[in-house]
Structure formats: structure tokens, C-alpha cells
Design a protein around this motif. Structure first.
Motif, PDB file in Angstrom:
ATOM      1  N   UNK A 273       1.148  -1.205   0.043  1.00 32.65           N
ATOM      2  CA  UNK A 273       0.372  -0.182   0.133  1.00 32.65           C
ATOM      3  C   UNK A 273       0.906   1.477  -0.247  1.00 32.65           C
ATOM      4  N   UNK A 274       1.636   1.235   1.005  1.00 39.89           N
ATOM      5  CA  UNK A 274       2.181   2.347   0.295  1.00 39.89           C
ATOM      6  C   UNK A 274       3.159   2.580  -1.307  1.00 39.89           C
ATOM      7  N   UNK A 275       3.081   3.833  -1.732  1.00 41.34           N
ATOM      8  CA  UNK A 275       3.455   4.959  -2.817  1.00 41.34           C
ATOM      9  C   UNK A 275       4.119   3.565  -3.705  1.00 41.34           C
ATOM     10  N   UNK A 276       4.012   3.427  -4.856  1.00 42.21           N
ATOM     11  CA  UNK A 276       4.696   2.641  -6.505  1.00 42.21           C
ATOM     12  C   UNK A 276       6.247   2.451  -6.113  1.00 42.21           C
ATOM     13  N   UNK A 277       6.360   3.987  -6.272  1.00 37.78           N
ATOM     14  CA  UNK A 277       8.000   4.228  -6.407  1.00 37.78           C
ATOM     15  C   UNK A 277       8.669   4.292  -5.605  1.00 37.78           C
ATOM     16  N   UNK A 278       8.165   3.669  -3.644  1.00 38.25           N
ATOM     17  CA  UNK A 278       8.549   3.465  -2.755  1.00 38.25           C
ATOM     18  C   UNK A 278       9.944   2.189  -3.277  1.00 38.25           C
ATOM     19  N   UNK A 279      11.233   2.716  -2.474  1.00 38.14           N
ATOM     20  CA  UNK A 279      12.513   1.885  -2.708  1.00 38.14           C
ATOM     21  C   UNK A 279      12.117   0.862  -1.735  1.00 38.14           C
ATOM     22  N   UNK A 280      12.299  -0.717  -2.239  1.00 37.56           N
ATOM     23  CA  UNK A 280      12.476  -1.566  -0.808  1.00 37.56           C
ATOM     24  C   UNK A 280      13.637  -2.244  -0.489  1.00 37.56           C
ATOM     25  N   UNK A 281      14.358  -1.739   0.629  1.00 33.84           N
ATOM     26  CA  UNK A 281      15.317  -2.891   1.045  1.00 33.84           C
ATOM     27  C   UNK A 281      14.970  -3.987   1.488  1.00 33.84           C
ATOM     28  N   UNK A 282      15.546  -5.238   1.619  1.00 33.56           N
ATOM     29  CA  UNK A 282      14.445  -6.681   1.832  1.00 33.56           C
ATOM     30  C   UNK A 282      16.117  -7.143   3.129  1.00 33.56           C
ATOM     31  N   UNK A 283      16.070  -7.797   3.664  1.00 33.19           N
ATOM     32  CA  UNK A 283      16.778  -8.627   4.758  1.00 33.19           C
ATOM     33  C   UNK A 283      17.876 -10.350   4.319  1.00 33.19           C
ATOM     34  N   UNK A 284      17.516 -10.443   3.888  1.00 32.49           N
ATOM     35  CA  UNK A 284      18.578 -11.295   3.072  1.00 32.49           C
ATOM     36  C   UNK A 284      18.323 -11.703   1.632  1.00 32.49           C
ATOM     37  N   UNK A 285      19.580 -11.996   0.876  1.00 32.25           N
ATOM     38  CA  UNK A 285      19.617 -12.973  -0.942  1.00 32.25           C
ATOM     39  C   UNK A 285      20.694 -13.889  -0.659  1.00 32.25           C
ATOM     40  N   UNK A 286      19.597 -14.766  -1.375  1.00 33.92           N
ATOM     41  CA  UNK A 286      20.734 -15.968  -1.823  1.00 33.92           C
ATOM     42  C   UNK A 286      20.814 -16.331  -2.988  1.00 33.92           C
ATOM     43  N   UNK A 287      20.807 -15.276  -4.176  1.00 36.89           N
ATOM     44  CA  UNK A 287      20.926 -15.648  -5.410  1.00 36.89           C
ATOM     45  C   UNK A 287      20.312 -17.179  -6.001  1.00 36.89           C
TER      46      UNK A 287
END
Length: 298
Positions: A204-218
Motif C-alpha cells: 500500500x506504500x507509494x509505487x515508487x517507494x524503494x524496498x530493501x530486504x533482509x536476505x538474498x542468496x542468489x
């Protein structure tokens, strides 16, 4: 080698975000700053922990401090999104060196109660002592000239929170990258239905909001970690929830997937410290600290 990338501010009243990828746990640590004032906050910073030898090191956290010094930033907050199950948090270590207040969500008190029973440690985990601020849903504070809003985002844990900093949001273990999907919801206090609701609230945040996640494993298609997306990208392309997947279908898929996952190999070790803001247990008579590991509980 640590992968470091900076997402620059997008204009006036916009946050600059530098992410530091910690390869041992696939965790992303963040420095978020106000370019106008050079004030900053640190989010989900990692202490090294070798689960085989129970040895702690500060290399990842020191890299963050070195960056802060090089960039001339003043740290106003040391923040965590939840008590992590896969890495040791650097909250107390950073507080000792920076003097800035440390904070986490207020429902960490309920998480502590769950784990007191699991560890059979009825007097453990004084969260009001170990954290300077316990944020409730809707709380606000500032990083320099940037407004910060706290969103309760349960599901992965019952007390996970999202930090919305001006035009960015740190969404921790809710979303992963769109080509991966979402985070697990099977830890004590977790719930796939609650996670679905939290994901919808973030969307529900504005579409252009940049989101930063906690994990990535490729993935099989990419061997480099990624951690930035947008609300629009997640809503349209997320592997688990994009395109309007309904709650029942999501819960069924998430629950089935979680049944195939092993516990993180550091979980039973680090939660005893993370519920103390990363502090080790009080040393015993021989001067050493010890952890208590429950057998046959999982």
C-alpha cells in the motif's frame, strides 16, 4: 568479499542507502542517511558467529563503522527489525562504540516470552534493559531531517517491524527479491497468514517507494546478490504474491514450502544473544559465557 552498493537519494527529502552484503548468512546490513545533515542510522548489522566453534568476530560490523567514518556520518540510531534467527546482531557492540541508542519492535517482549519457555530459562531476556527504545506500530522518529514511521509487519516473527524512512522502506524478512518470493513464516510465533497481511500493507506504500530486504542468496539465473526493488516491482512480479495472489493460495504455498526448510544453523545459538541485543550471557565463575541448547524441540 563483501558486496557494497549505494542507492542515492532521489531528490529533496530523500534517503541515501548503502547496503553491505554479509556472505556467510546472506544478510544485508544497511546504513541509511540524510544527505543534507549527514545524520544516519544503522539497520540489522551483523556480528560474525561460527556455529561450529561458537566463536564471535566483529569484522562485518567494523566495516560498517569504517564506512560511517569515511563518509563523515553521525549515527543517531542503531536499529534492528526483529530478533534474527540466522545471524548474531551487532546492536550492543555498536552501542558501546557509538553511544547511539539501540531499538527494536515492542513485541520483542512477547518473542522473549516464547523463547524463555523453549530454553527453560524463566528469568532470561530483559528487553527493556537491553534496548533503549521498543517501537510500537505507528511510532515516529527522525534521522536528521528524514521522517521515520514504524510499521508492525508480523509473520516471519510475531514482532517484526518495517522502518519507512522518507521514500524508502526496510522490509526485513517479509519480501525477498521478486524473483525469489517471500520469507519463511514457520518459526515460533510466525504465521503465513499474518505474513500475507504484512506484505499487503507494504504494497500500500507509494509505487515508487524503494524496498530493501533482509536476505538474498542468489538464484540459478543470477549469482550476484540483490536487495533493492520497488513497491511496484514487488506487486507486479513477486514470485509468490505478485499479480494479486489471494490469501488462501499464498498461505498454502508458503506453508508447504516452509515444511521443506531446515532450521538455520545458528538459530538456537544466536537467539539467546539477540534477545539480549546481541550480548553474550553473563560469564560464569571461570570467566566464560555459555549457551544452552534445547534437545529434541525442533
Amino acid at each position: 568479499m563483501t558486496v557494497i552498493r549505494t542507492s542515492p537519494a532521489q531528490g529533496d527529502v530523500s534517503a541515501e542507502v548503502t547496503g553491505f552484503y554479509e556472505p556467510d548468512t546472506g544478510s544485508i546490513q544497511y546504513v541509511v542517511s540524510d544527505p543534507e545533515t549527514k545524520k544516519a542510522a544503522l539497520i540489522d548489522v551483523v556480528m560474525g558467529f561460527d556455529h561450529r566453534s561458537a566463536k564471535i568476530d566483529s569484522a562485518a560490523a567494523q566495516e560498517i563503522l569504517d564506512h560511517v567514518k569515511t563518509e563523515g556520518l553521525e549515527v543517531e540510531w542503531i536499529l534492528d527489525t526483529h530478533p534474527h534467527a540466522d545471524h548474531l546482531m551487532a546492536s550492543s557492540w555498536l552501542k558501546e562504540r557509538l553511544g547511539a541508542p539501540n531499538a527494536i519492535g515492542s513485541k520483542v517482549a512477547e518473542i522473549a516470552e516464547l523463547w524463555r519457555e523453549i530454553y527453560h530459562m524463566p528469568d532470561a531476556f530483559d528487553v527493556e534493559r537491553d534496548f533503549d527504545r521498543l517501537f510500537a506500530d505507528g511510532d515516529r522518529f527522525r534521522i536528521g531531517g528524514l521522517d521515520v514511521r514504524v510499521m508492525l509487519s508480523p509473520g516471519h516473527t510475531l514482532g517484526s517491524i518495517t522502518y519507512v524512512v522518507a521514500d524508502v522502506a526496510f522490509v526485513h524478512d517479509t519480501f525477498m527479491q521478486p524473483d525469489v518470493g517471500t520469507s519463511r513464516a514457520d518459526f515460533p510465533g510466525g504465521d503465513a497468514g499474518m505474513l500475507y497481511d504484512s506484505l499487503q500493507q507494504i504494497l500500500e506504500l507509494p509505487d515508487e517507494t524503494r524496498l530493501f530486504i533482509g536476505h538474498d542468496y542468489g538464484t540459478e539465473q543470477r549469482d550476484q546478490p540483490e536487495w533493492e526493488s520497488t513497491v511496484k516491482a514487488q506487486g507486479e512480479h513477486n514470485k509468490h504474491i505478485g499479480g494479486g495472489v489471494g490469501r488462501a493460495a499464498y498461505v498454502a504455498r508458503r506453508t508447504a514450502r516452509d515444511k521443506t526448510l531446515a532450521l538455520p544453523n545458528r538459530m538456537l545459538h544466536v537467539l539467546q544473544m539477540n534477545l539480549r541485543a546481541g550480548r553474550s550471557p553473563v560469564p560464569e565463575a571461570d570467566g566464560h559465557s555459555y549457551l544452552k541448547i534445547p534437545l529434541n524441540r525442533f
